[in-house]
Scaffold this motif. Structure first.
Motif, mmCIF file in Angstrom:
data_model
loop_
_atom_site.group_PDB
_atom_site.id
_atom_site.type_symbol
_atom_site.label_atom_id
_atom_site.label_comp_id
_atom_site.label_asym_id
_atom_site.label_seq_id
_atom_site.Cartn_x
_atom_site.Cartn_y
_atom_site.Cartn_z
ATOM 1 N N GLY A 163 0.792 -1.220 0.000
ATOM 2 C CA GLY A 163 0.000 0.000 0.000
ATOM 3 C C GLY A 163 0.826 1.271 0.000
ATOM 4 O O GLY A 163 0.275 2.371 -0.005
ATOM 5 N N PHE A 164 2.167 1.124 0.001
ATOM 6 C CA PHE A 164 3.041 2.299 -0.009
ATOM 7 C C PHE A 164 3.323 2.680 -1.459
ATOM 8 O O PHE A 164 4.311 2.247 -2.055
ATOM 9 N N ASP A 165 2.429 3.490 -2.042
ATOM 10 C CA ASP A 165 2.547 3.831 -3.450
ATOM 11 C C ASP A 165 1.674 5.037 -3.755
ATOM 12 O O ASP A 165 0.660 5.276 -3.076
ATOM 13 N N TRP A 166 2.044 5.825 -4.772
ATOM 14 C CA TRP A 166 1.198 6.921 -5.218
ATOM 15 C C TRP A 166 -0.031 6.355 -5.911
ATOM 16 O O TRP A 166 0.064 5.363 -6.640
ATOM 17 N N PRO A 167 -1.199 6.951 -5.726
ATOM 18 C CA PRO A 167 -2.409 6.432 -6.372
ATOM 19 C C PRO A 167 -2.416 6.642 -7.886
ATOM 20 O O PRO A 167 -3.089 5.916 -8.616
ATOM 21 N N ASP A 168 -1.665 7.657 -8.373
ATOM 22 C CA ASP A 168 -1.581 7.919 -9.812
ATOM 23 C C ASP A 168 -0.250 8.610 -10.098
ATOM 24 O O ASP A 168 0.589 8.763 -9.198
ATOM 25 N N THR A 169 -0.078 9.073 -11.339
ATOM 26 C CA THR A 169 1.203 9.656 -11.720
ATOM 27 C C THR A 169 1.398 11.091 -11.232
ATOM 28 O O THR A 169 2.505 11.625 -11.318
ATOM 29 N N THR A 170 0.352 11.712 -10.710
ATOM 30 C CA THR A 170 0.482 13.109 -10.261
ATOM 31 C C THR A 170 1.553 13.254 -9.198
ATOM 32 O O THR A 170 2.430 14.120 -9.277
ATOM 33 N N GLY A 171 1.479 12.409 -8.185
ATOM 34 C CA GLY A 171 2.469 12.447 -7.116
ATOM 35 C C GLY A 171 3.855 12.074 -7.602
ATOM 36 O O GLY A 171 4.860 12.625 -7.132
ATOM 37 N N ALA A 202 13.061 8.024 -8.921
ATOM 38 C CA ALA A 202 11.735 8.603 -9.160
ATOM 39 C C ALA A 202 11.286 8.398 -10.604
ATOM 40 O O ALA A 202 10.103 8.161 -10.871
ATOM 41 N N VAL A 203 12.230 8.482 -11.556
ATOM 42 C CA VAL A 203 11.893 8.260 -12.965
ATOM 43 C C VAL A 203 11.487 6.803 -13.196
ATOM 44 O O VAL A 203 10.545 6.514 -13.949
ATOM 45 N N VAL A 204 12.171 5.883 -12.534
ATOM 46 C CA VAL A 204 11.775 4.470 -12.615
ATOM 47 C C VAL A 204 10.352 4.294 -12.090
ATOM 48 O O VAL A 204 9.555 3.537 -12.638
ATOM 49 N N ASN A 205 10.025 5.024 -11.037
ATOM 50 C CA ASN A 205 8.676 4.958 -10.466
ATOM 51 C C ASN A 205 7.637 5.436 -11.481
ATOM 52 O O ASN A 205 6.555 4.852 -11.606
#
Length: 262
Positions: A163-171, A202-205
């Protein structure tokens, strides 16, 4: 090549016999005898990359050849392990066969849940890891030796399952901008290295959220750069190195335009 899928299985024993001869302490090859797991590991990694390269070039004869080289690595490691009384080639074959059957119950067992194959795979894999891994972290077992881009992606996927993840690409995009600002603010070489690492992570993310394989994407970018740079050299000839940056940029734009036209 047999057309019948039920024909006799491939026989790996001739290759195993060759390796046994090469590793024979009395009559074998001195170079092969001197090797150990650590000295052979770089060759194993290199051969895996050469397999990937043949696939990328869609070169089937080369792929056949490179798969043979990669198979040799498996036989080589297995022979060294057998001589050290750890395990042998048959143990390797039996182990991976049992693992594939165990991780595909939707194929070899309960066929009523075929659509859940990947979810079952991950669940079974996690349970196996928990049994043999004393480290309770969700990040345990991600190999240190794999390429950094791939390891970053794997670590992020593991974290996302908790659950440790951004919900979309905005973050994710905001994080990239934040990390880029920190790169620009860094003063010492050590700080710059750390901040560049954070930026790459962060780019990989972002790639993961967009369902893009970062390793494949970077390999493609490398190939594109090399192709266009070579075109620049061809257009300029021997004078390329002495051209001004503006002239080289003009050649780059010509090469880029030619690629789009093609």
């Amino acid at each position: 090549m047999p057309a019948d899928p039920k024909a006799s299985p491939a026989d790996i024993m001739p290759l195993a016999t060759v390796m046994a001869r090469l590793r024979d302490p009395d009559t074998g090859c001195p170079w092969d005898i001197r090797q150990d797991f650590a000295s052979i590991a770089p060759y194993t990694i290199e051969e895996a990359y050469e397999v990937a390269d043949a696939i990328e070039r869609n070169d089937m004869p080369a792929l056949c050849d490179e798969l043979g080289d990669l198979l040799l690595q498996v036989v080589f490691h297995s022979r060294m392990a057998e001589q050290a009384r750890h395990f042998d080639l048959q143990d390797v074959i039996d182990g991976i066969t049992a693992k594939m059957i165990r991780r595909h119950p939707h194929v070899f067992g309960d066929t009523a849940h075929r659509e859940d194959g990947h979810a079952q795979w991950e669940s079974i894999k996690a349970a196996e890891r928990a049994e043999k891994e004393p480290d309770p972290s969700a990040l345990a077992g991600v190999a240190l030796a794999i390429p950094a881009l791939l390891r970053a992606e794997k670590l992020q996927k593991r974290a996302a399952r908790t659950g440790f993840d951004w919900p979309d690409t905005t973050g994710v995009r905001a994080k990239i901008e934040e990390e880029l600002a920190e790169v620009e603010a860094a003063v010492s070489p050590q700080d710059r290295q750390e901040e560049i690492g954070d930026l790459l992570f962060a780019v990989v993310n972002l790639a993961r959220h967009l369902k893009v394989d970062p390793e494949v994407a970077l390999r493609a970018a490398n190939a594109k750069f090399e192709r266009r740079f070579r075109q620049m050299e061809d257009m300029a000839g021997d004078a390329f190195a002495s051209l001004s940056l503006d002239a080289k940029e003009a050649l780059w734009q010509r090469a880029k335009g030619k690629a789009k036209a093609d």
